[in-house]
Scaffold this motif. Structure first.
Motif, PDB file in Angstrom:
ATOM      1  N   SER A  78     112.467 -88.712 -14.532  1.00  0.00           N
ATOM      2  CA  SER A  78     113.213 -89.395 -13.722  1.00  0.00           C
ATOM      3  C   SER A  78     113.296 -88.615 -12.416  1.00  0.00           C
ATOM      4  O   SER A  78     113.461 -88.838 -11.352  1.00  0.00           O
ATOM      5  CB  SER A  78     114.908 -88.782 -14.149  1.00  0.00           C
ATOM      6  N   ASP A  79     112.703 -87.112 -12.560  1.00  0.00           N
ATOM      7  CA  ASP A  79     112.504 -86.567 -11.187  1.00  0.00           C
ATOM      8  C   ASP A  79     111.474 -87.101 -10.212  1.00  0.00           C
ATOM      9  O   ASP A  79     111.479 -86.784  -9.052  1.00  0.00           O
ATOM     10  CB  ASP A  79     112.219 -85.043 -11.349  1.00  0.00           C
ATOM     11  N   THR A  80     110.465 -87.537 -10.765  1.00  0.00           N
ATOM     12  CA  THR A  80     109.147 -88.074  -9.892  1.00  0.00           C
ATOM     13  C   THR A  80     109.207 -89.404 -10.028  1.00  0.00           C
ATOM     14  O   THR A  80     108.173 -90.118  -9.403  1.00  0.00           O
ATOM     15  CB  THR A  80     107.895 -87.613 -10.502  1.00  0.00           C
ATOM     16  N   ASP A  81     109.720 -90.296 -11.049  1.00  0.00           N
ATOM     17  CA  ASP A  81     109.563 -91.567 -11.319  1.00  0.00           C
ATOM     18  C   ASP A  81     108.091 -91.716 -11.724  1.00  0.00           C
ATOM     19  O   ASP A  81     107.681 -92.912 -11.560  1.00  0.00           O
ATOM     20  CB  ASP A  81     109.964 -92.536 -10.302  1.00  0.00           C
ATOM     21  N   GLN A  82     107.372 -90.857 -12.318  1.00  0.00           N
ATOM     22  CA  GLN A  82     106.003 -90.862 -12.820  1.00  0.00           C
ATOM     23  C   GLN A  82     106.060 -90.936 -14.302  1.00  0.00           C
ATOM     24  O   GLN A  82     106.921 -90.378 -14.928  1.00  0.00           O
ATOM     25  CB  GLN A  82     105.226 -89.902 -12.314  1.00  0.00           C
ATOM     26  N   ASP A 132     110.708 -80.412  -4.603  1.00  0.00           N
ATOM     27  CA  ASP A 132     111.340 -81.583  -5.185  1.00  0.00           C
ATOM     28  C   ASP A 132     110.243 -82.348  -5.746  1.00  0.00           C
ATOM     29  O   ASP A 132     109.064 -82.428  -5.363  1.00  0.00           O
ATOM     30  CB  ASP A 132     112.066 -82.482  -4.002  1.00  0.00           C
ATOM     31  N   LYS A 133     110.728 -83.429  -6.463  1.00  0.00           N
ATOM     32  CA  LYS A 133     110.009 -84.554  -7.048  1.00  0.00           C
ATOM     33  C   LYS A 133     108.856 -84.070  -7.617  1.00  0.00           C
ATOM     34  O   LYS A 133     107.473 -84.587  -7.415  1.00  0.00           O
ATOM     35  CB  LYS A 133     109.719 -85.495  -6.042  1.00  0.00           C
ATOM     36  N   ASP A 159     118.575 -84.285 -12.024  1.00  0.00           N
ATOM     37  CA  ASP A 159     117.712 -85.465 -12.289  1.00  0.00           C
ATOM     38  C   ASP A 159     116.307 -84.725 -13.152  1.00  0.00           C
ATOM     39  O   ASP A 159     115.327 -85.596 -13.373  1.00  0.00           O
ATOM     40  CB  ASP A 159     117.028 -86.067 -11.158  1.00  0.00           C
TER      41      ASP A 159
END
Length: 758
Positions: A190-194, A310-311, A173
């Motif tokens: 995409s990893d954090t949706d930020q 993660d994220k 991601d």
């Protein structure tokens, strides 16, 4: 061309050598300590002399001592045209890849204008040359090539592309996506949706996107990696893309050695290229950290990576270096050491040629720059058994030389009627030759860069004395007075001037032969709703730049009361949707990346005075052309033109200059004499003029274009910009005028056309 096999049979034991070509990404020569620069790049880009931020390259240094390194090797200034130069052995006048965002096009089988693939423009690519000699070929790393990757002459491949089309990768991601917020597009991780502030990309370093070509029986296809139960189990945050590339390369080398077949490895590493740091999303550095490697004086040790989290919140536990290009160069050095160990392990070190080089200057310093040799000066180190040259070589080498060099090394003969701009480096490397080239050449769009041993002309048109090397490899003295330099300097200048016209085809032969399309431009991220800020009344007041007499209004259009230009204009075939009218404003925009917007107004005239309002609303520039469709001495009836961009206004006499059929014939003549080349350059220089401007994109501006007799004058916002006299402008009849828009949108209003009364 001297065939390497013939040379080898006479003097050297090496025959049909294996070849490894490592083509690093965005690394100036100054980044390697070998080149002795007093300045290199810090993690944020720019310049530094801080020793702690300088790379350490013991393996490359050893390779250069046992082999040789070239003081002045040139590529082009940015990735795509440099990789095209390497792949084809040709310059952009043939392959048409002028810049990353400025590539020539052709009409494909579906009738669509698309980027001209290199295997179409140049059917003998570097992979094909090796294959022709019976070599097994492997391509690993960055691709950045248009078209079908299976057509480039490589039997197999392992790609860490990070391409924007790779959104379907199910294993990582570390991607980006665009999403509209409040009507505007924003970029998201995409990893954090930020939301993030960078350019659209996917990961090619940590937790990378990896795609295999023709691997494990898939002779015609591609597949994502990991592709086995074991590789899927181990793939993740600790997986480093450059390691994956090398693992697959070594597997390929093992298989070829077992089969007794010579191989050619083309390793186009991402290392050196700036990237978003997925493990440290807030990092201001341009270059994410690499796995930790240490040199103990004899060899390298690598610390196993240990990344958790993660994220966007990750802990590297001390197993990843600090960011910076110096660590990318260090990791490349570690990989060179691994290569050499692998060759020893396989027992083929004495029959393998290794080449290390890069595609253009460092991001934040030289990349995309036409200033002096900032963008073109790259490292070049070569190690080949039986070489007569060792250590530093003060010669000129082009990346275009690599294809004919590979041809000589493999014993492949390139047909005499197939134009290659590179010169094989083999005769220099393996004989007592003391000189390789008289000049080297680079390009960036329409900018041309050329140098010899004494002088250099950069893409800005400035001349530099390069007879001595400055401490920072770039601060050459500018030549402003040719009377204070030697006769040799002046003679070399004249030689370089005579070379350039044969390559100077960006303006008039931009696309594939027989295809006449407009230059591509970058789409803007957002086009704001237009708001007029200029007076829309008819402008009949005299202009400061005018030499005209009384004016009579012939035609006017405020573009009110309709949504289409109408039958009074002609729209170029294939661009019908490119011109619209909204709220009394004419919008010209490229309907896709592969075609520009062309509109013409038929009208018979000799002299004319035209005014209109315009605004850059995402488009890069537009041409205002004045043509006679019945004139057969010029290409497409072009008589003269004005080109307007936010930074420059140019005018040209097309009839006497670049569009004249005889001049075009000279430009295409590969056997033009030196005197002819000099005369051609003088003709082109004498038939055009330009001046800088500063036009802000959101603002409306007012243009006035006056053609009277042999004079073409342009003013912007009431101020004279260019006033140019040339004989072709006085052509007695013209039959149409109009605009050609390059880019997403340029807006027009209040068009007025006046006759000029003597």
């Amino acid at each position: 061309m001297v065939a390497f096999a013939a040379i080898a049979s006479q003097t050297y034991a090496i025959e049909r050598p294996n070849i490894i070509l490592v083509f690093a990404d965005d690394i100036s020569a100054r980044e390697l300590p070998l080149y002795g620069s007093s300045v290199w790049s810090p993690p944020s880009g720019g310049n530094t002399s801080e020793v702690a931020l300088r790379a350490q390259t013991p393996a490359i240094d050893q390779m250069a001592a046992e082999g040789c390194w070239v003081k002045t090797a040139w590529a082009s200034v940015v990735c795509s045209p440099s990789r095209a130069m390497m792949m084809t052995g040709r310059y952009a006048h043939l392959h048409k890849w002028w810049n990353n965002k400025d590539k020539g096009r052709y009409i494909d089988a579906n009738g669509k204008s698309v980027t001209w693939p290199l295997y179409k423009s140049s059917p003998r690519l570097i992979g094909h040359v090796a294959q022709q000699a019976g070599y097994a070929t492997y391509w690993a790393g960055k691709t950045q090539m248009a078209g079908d990757l299976r057509e480039f002459g490589f039997d197999q491949g392992c790609f860490t592309p990070g391409e924007l089309a790779d959104t379907d990768n199910p294993f990582t991601d570390f991607k980006m996506y665009e999403k509209k917020v409040d009507g505007k597009k924003h970029l998201f991780n995409s990893d954090t949706d930020q939301p993030i502030d960078t350019y659209l990309q996917h990961g090619w370093y940590w937790n990378p996107h990896v795609r295999l070509m023709k691997h494990a029986g898939k002779l015609n296809g591609f597949q994502w990696w990991p592709n086995t139960a074991e590789s899927k189990k181990t793939f993740g945050l600790n997986t480093y893309g450059p390691d994956v590339e090398l693992d697959f390369i070594f597997d390929f080398m093992d298989r070829q050695q077992a089969d007794g077949k010579p191989f050619f490895v083309y390793h186009t590493s991402h290392l050196g290229h700036d990237a978003f740091d997925w493990l440290n999303p807030e990092s201001p550095s341009k270059w994410p950290g690499t796995p930790v490697v240490k040199w103990d004086g004899k060899g390298y040790t690598r610390t196993d990576s240990h990344v958790t989290g993660d994220k966007g919140v990750y802990d590297v536990h001390g197993t990843v270096t600090e960011p910076g290009i110096h660590n990318h160069v260090n990791y490349l050095d570690y990989q060179i050491w691994l290569y050499r160990n692998k060759l020893q392990e396989l027992g083929i070190a004495d029959n393998t040629v290794m080449i290390f080089c890069a595609d253009n200057g460092t991001s934040g310093y030289g990349k995309s720059s036409s200033d002096r040799q900032k963008g073109t000066h790259v490292p070049l180190i070569i190690l080949a058994p039986g070489m007569t040259k060792h250590g530093r070589q003060d010669v000129l080498v082009s990346m275009a030389d690599m294809l004919p060099t590979i041809a000589d090394l493999t014993g492949t003969k390139i047909p005499s009627d197939y134009e290659v701009n590179g010169d094989s480096f083999v005769p220099f490397l393996f004989t007592d030759k003391t000189k390789h080239r008289d000049w080297i050449y680079g390009y960036n769009g329409a900018d041309q860069i050329i140098r010899g041993d004494l002088v250099m002309k950069d893409g800005k048109g400035k001349w530099w004395d390069v007879s001595a090397e400055p401490d920072d490899l770039i601060s050459f003295p500018e030549i402003k007075d040719w009377n204070v330099v030697s006769d040799d300097h002046r003679n070399e200048r004249d030689t370089l001037r005579a070379v350039l016209p044969q390559f100077n085809l960006h303006a008039n032969e931009h696309d594939a032969p027989g295809v006449d399309l407009l230059a591509t431009a970058v789409k803007p991220k957002h086009i704001p709703k237009p708001v007029k800020t200029v007076d829309t009344s008819v402008r009949t007041e005299p202009n400061a730049s005018s030499n005209a007499g009384e004016r009579k209004l012939l035609f006017a259009d405020k573009f009110d009361g309709r949504t289409r230009p109408g039958e009074q204009y002609t729209i170029a075939r294939g661009t019908d949707g490119a011109w619209t009218i909204r709220d009394g404003v004419l919008y010209g925009r490229q309907t896709n990346d592969d075609h520009g917007a062309v509109i013409r107004k038929p009208m018979n005239f000799k002299d004319i005075d035209i005014e209109f309002d315009f605004r850059f609303n995402g488009g890069s520039h537009f041409n205002f052309v004045l043509d006679d469709q019945n004139e057969k001495s010029v290409h497409s009836g072009h008589i003269c033109r004005v080109s307007i961009s936010p930074k420059m206004v140019s005018v040209s006499d097309d009839k006497s200059g670049s569009m004249n059929l005889e001049v075009r014939k000279q430009r295409q003549d590969k056997n033009l004499s030196e005197e002819g080349k000099a005369a051609l350059e003088a003709t082109l220089a004498a038939t055009q003029a330009s001046a800088p401007v500063s036009l802000k994109g959101p603002d409306w501006h007012h243009a006035r274009i006056q053609l009277q007799g042999d004079t073409l004058a342009v003013s912007i916002d009431g101020k004279s910009v260019v006033h140019f006299e040339s004989s072709g402008i006085s052509h007695p009849t013209k039959s149409k005028f109009g605009m050609t828009v390059n880019g997403s949108t340029i807006d027009f209003d209040n068009l007025q056309v006046f006759s000029i009364q003597p």
